[in-house]
Design an enzyme around this catalytic site. Structure first.
Site, PDB file in Angstrom:
ATOM      1  N   THR A 108      -8.266   3.598   8.466  1.00 21.33           N
ATOM      2  CA  THR A 108      -9.463   2.756   8.528  1.00 21.33           C
ATOM      3  C   THR A 108      -9.521   2.094   9.901  1.00 21.33           C
ATOM      4  OG1 THR A 108      -9.001   2.326   6.204  1.00 21.33           O
ATOM      5  CG2 THR A 108     -10.763   1.047   7.209  1.00 21.33           C
ATOM      6  N   ARG A 162      -9.496   8.026  -0.943  1.00 22.92           N
ATOM      7  CA  ARG A 162     -10.512   8.418   0.039  1.00 22.92           C
ATOM      8  C   ARG A 162     -11.388   9.524  -0.514  1.00 22.92           C
ATOM      9  NH1 ARG A 162      -9.014   6.599   5.592  1.00 22.92           N
ATOM     10  NH2 ARG A 162     -10.848   7.767   6.204  1.00 22.92           N
ATOM     11  N   HIS A 216       0.987   6.080   2.069  1.00 22.78           N
ATOM     12  CA  HIS A 216       1.806   6.952   2.929  1.00 22.78           C
ATOM     13  C   HIS A 216       2.831   7.760   2.156  1.00 22.78           C
ATOM     14  CE1 HIS A 216      -0.124   5.739   6.534  1.00 22.78           C
ATOM     15  NE2 HIS A 216      -0.004   4.473   6.173  1.00 22.78           N
ATOM     16  N   ARG A 225      -7.319  12.808   1.055  1.00 24.51           N
ATOM     17  CA  ARG A 225      -6.286  13.315   1.965  1.00 24.51           C
ATOM     18  C   ARG A 225      -4.877  12.852   1.597  1.00 24.51           C
ATOM     19  NH1 ARG A 225      -7.499   9.937   7.443  1.00 24.51           N
ATOM     20  NH2 ARG A 225      -9.549  10.877   7.186  1.00 24.51           N
ATOM     21  N   GLU A 236     -10.796  -9.445   3.311  1.00 26.01           N
ATOM     22  CA  GLU A 236      -9.530  -9.093   3.954  1.00 26.01           C
ATOM     23  C   GLU A 236      -9.839  -8.961   5.431  1.00 26.01           C
ATOM     24  OE1 GLU A 236      -7.089  -5.894   2.296  1.00 26.01           O
ATOM     25  OE2 GLU A 236      -6.483  -5.357   4.332  1.00 26.01           O
ATOM     26  N   ASN A 254       0.851  -1.189   0.000  1.00 23.25           N
ATOM     27  CA  ASN A 254       0.000   0.000   0.000  1.00 23.25           C
ATOM     28  C   ASN A 254       0.895   1.249   0.000  1.00 23.25           C
ATOM     29  OD1 ASN A 254      -1.383   2.273   1.182  1.00 23.25           O
ATOM     30  ND2 ASN A 254      -3.022   0.893   1.766  1.00 23.25           N
ATOM     31  N   GLU A 298      -8.620   0.402  -3.072  1.00 25.61           N
ATOM     32  CA  GLU A 298      -9.349   0.346  -1.808  1.00 25.61           C
ATOM     33  C   GLU A 298     -10.288   1.543  -1.779  1.00 25.61           C
ATOM     34  OE1 GLU A 298      -6.479  -0.682   1.380  1.00 25.61           O
ATOM     35  OE2 GLU A 298      -7.695   0.761   2.476  1.00 25.61           O
ATOM     36  N   HIS A 305      -3.653  -4.565   7.819  1.00 27.66           N
ATOM     37  CA  HIS A 305      -3.740  -3.438   8.760  1.00 27.66           C
ATOM     38  C   HIS A 305      -2.837  -3.630   9.973  1.00 27.66           C
ATOM     39  CE1 HIS A 305      -5.218   0.315  10.253  1.00 27.66           C
ATOM     40  NE2 HIS A 305      -5.943   0.432   9.167  1.00 27.66           N
ATOM     41  N   HIS A 334      -5.611   3.602  -1.567  1.00 26.04           N
ATOM     42  CA  HIS A 334      -6.926   3.913  -1.016  1.00 26.04           C
ATOM     43  C   HIS A 334      -7.284   5.331  -1.443  1.00 26.04           C
ATOM     44  CE1 HIS A 334      -9.627   4.162   2.857  1.00 26.04           C
ATOM     45  NE2 HIS A 334     -10.289   4.461   1.759  1.00 26.04           N
TER      46      HIS A 334
HETATM   47  N1  PXP Z   1      -5.820  -2.972   4.424  1.00 27.66           N
HETATM   48  C1  PXP Z   1      -6.722  -1.980   4.551  1.00 27.66           C
HETATM   49  C2  PXP Z   1      -8.140  -2.284   4.221  1.00 27.66           C
HETATM   50  C3  PXP Z   1      -6.332  -0.691   4.969  1.00 27.66           C
HETATM   51  O1  PXP Z   1      -7.255   0.284   5.091  1.00 27.66           O
HETATM   52  C4  PXP Z   1      -4.967  -0.454   5.228  1.00 27.66           C
HETATM   53  C5  PXP Z   1      -4.521   0.919   5.625  1.00 27.66           C
HETATM   54  O2  PXP Z   1      -4.660   1.811   4.576  1.00 27.66           O
HETATM   55  C6  PXP Z   1      -4.061  -1.512   5.068  1.00 27.66           C
HETATM   56  C7  PXP Z   1      -4.513  -2.768   4.688  1.00 27.66           C
HETATM   57  C8  PXP Z   1      -2.608  -1.347   5.312  1.00 27.66           C
HETATM   58  O3  PXP Z   1      -2.420  -1.073   6.661  1.00 27.66           O
HETATM   59  P1  PXP Z   1      -0.986  -0.598   7.173  1.00 27.66           P
HETATM   60  O4  PXP Z   1      -0.710   0.714   6.486  1.00 27.66           O
HETATM   61  O5  PXP Z   1      -1.186  -0.453   8.646  1.00 27.66           O
HETATM   62  O6  PXP Z   1      -0.009  -1.651   6.795  1.00 27.66           O
END
Ligand code: PXP
Length: 241
Positions: free
Chosen positions: A101, A45, A10, A49, A151, A7, A70, A191, A43
């Protein structure tokens, strides 16, 4: 063998902190693929953001693995998904004030609504995953939507401070994986997973994919900072005083 989807939200968060032009999520996505990621997750949003629409478009054009978009189950996002045509969508709940999330999607009582939401996506060949808590009732409800994947939200496990609470959350996830597999769902986890807490899943069967963002980007800063500072210090040493 389970695989890793990275992902890159960030990376966009860092760019948006200055509303600037770097770092680029599309570059990070490309580097993640070159390093072995088998999928890229963004993601988009509602409040934009971090990831912007143009990031999704750019990553769609350059992604050589599988793009997982996402998103909240809104009309706007459904339209964007149909336009972008990612390999996967992952439906998540979205609250404006949350830092990230916070919990899984509630599927109970929404089985038909979610099934209808997924229908046009599925017709286009877009596969789906529902991000849900490790709760048997949510798993049954998710299954009734016809989704191929769920998931399982590992955030409660990752955030638990005490060993007893952590083990309790882990047990819930392990039970959830078994139940989901027994009723024919494929299972991803995501997550809060990091280089330590992921080890609990080393010998667990039935997991298709790990979805990880924050811990990988945090480690990238540690691993890359030394070089980044050296490069700037070296550059400045060439200046006149
Ligand atoms: N899965 C989902 C559905 C999420 O919302 C997130 C965070 O954006 C992640 C996985 C990844 O989580 P992390 O950034 O804590 O590894």
């Amino acid at each position: 063998m389970p695989v890793l989807a990275v992902n890159v939200d960030h990376v966009a968060t860092l760019r948006q902190a200055r509303m600037g032009i770097e770092p680029e999520p599309v570059t990070a996505a490309y580097m993640a693929e070159m390093a072995g990621a088998t999928g890229i997750i963004v993601h988009l949003r509602e409040d934009r953001r971090h990831i912007q629409d143009r990031d999704v478009e750019l990553i769609r054009k350059t992604c050589n693995t599988r793009l997982n978009l996402e998103m909240a189950a809104t009309k706007e996002m459904q339209g964007i998904a149909l336009e972008i045509d990612p390999e996967f969508v992952c439906l998540v709940p979205e609250k404006r004030q949350e830092l990230t999330t916070e919990g899984g999607l509630n599927c109970i009582g929404r089985e038909k609504e979610l099934a209808d939401y997924l229908t046009p996506l599925r017709a286009k060949g877009i596969r789906s995953s529902l991000f849900i808590d490790a709760d048997p009732k949510q798993i049954e409800a998710a299954s009734a939507t016809g989704t191929e994947f769920i998931e399982i939200h590992t955030g409660h496990y990752a955030d638990a401070k005490e060993i007893t609470a952590r083990n309790k959350e882990l047990a819930k996830i392990l039970d959830a994986i078994k139940l989901a597999r027994n009723i024919g769902l494929k299972v991803n986890l995501g997550h809060g997973l990091n280089y330590r807490n992921i080890l609990a899943f080393k010998d667990v069967t039935g997991i298709s994919e790990y979805s990880i963002g924050h811990s990988i980007m945090a480690r990238a800063i540690y691993i890359g900072l030394d070089r980044a500072v050296r490069d700037m210090a070296e550059l400045i040493r060439t200046f006149v005083d």
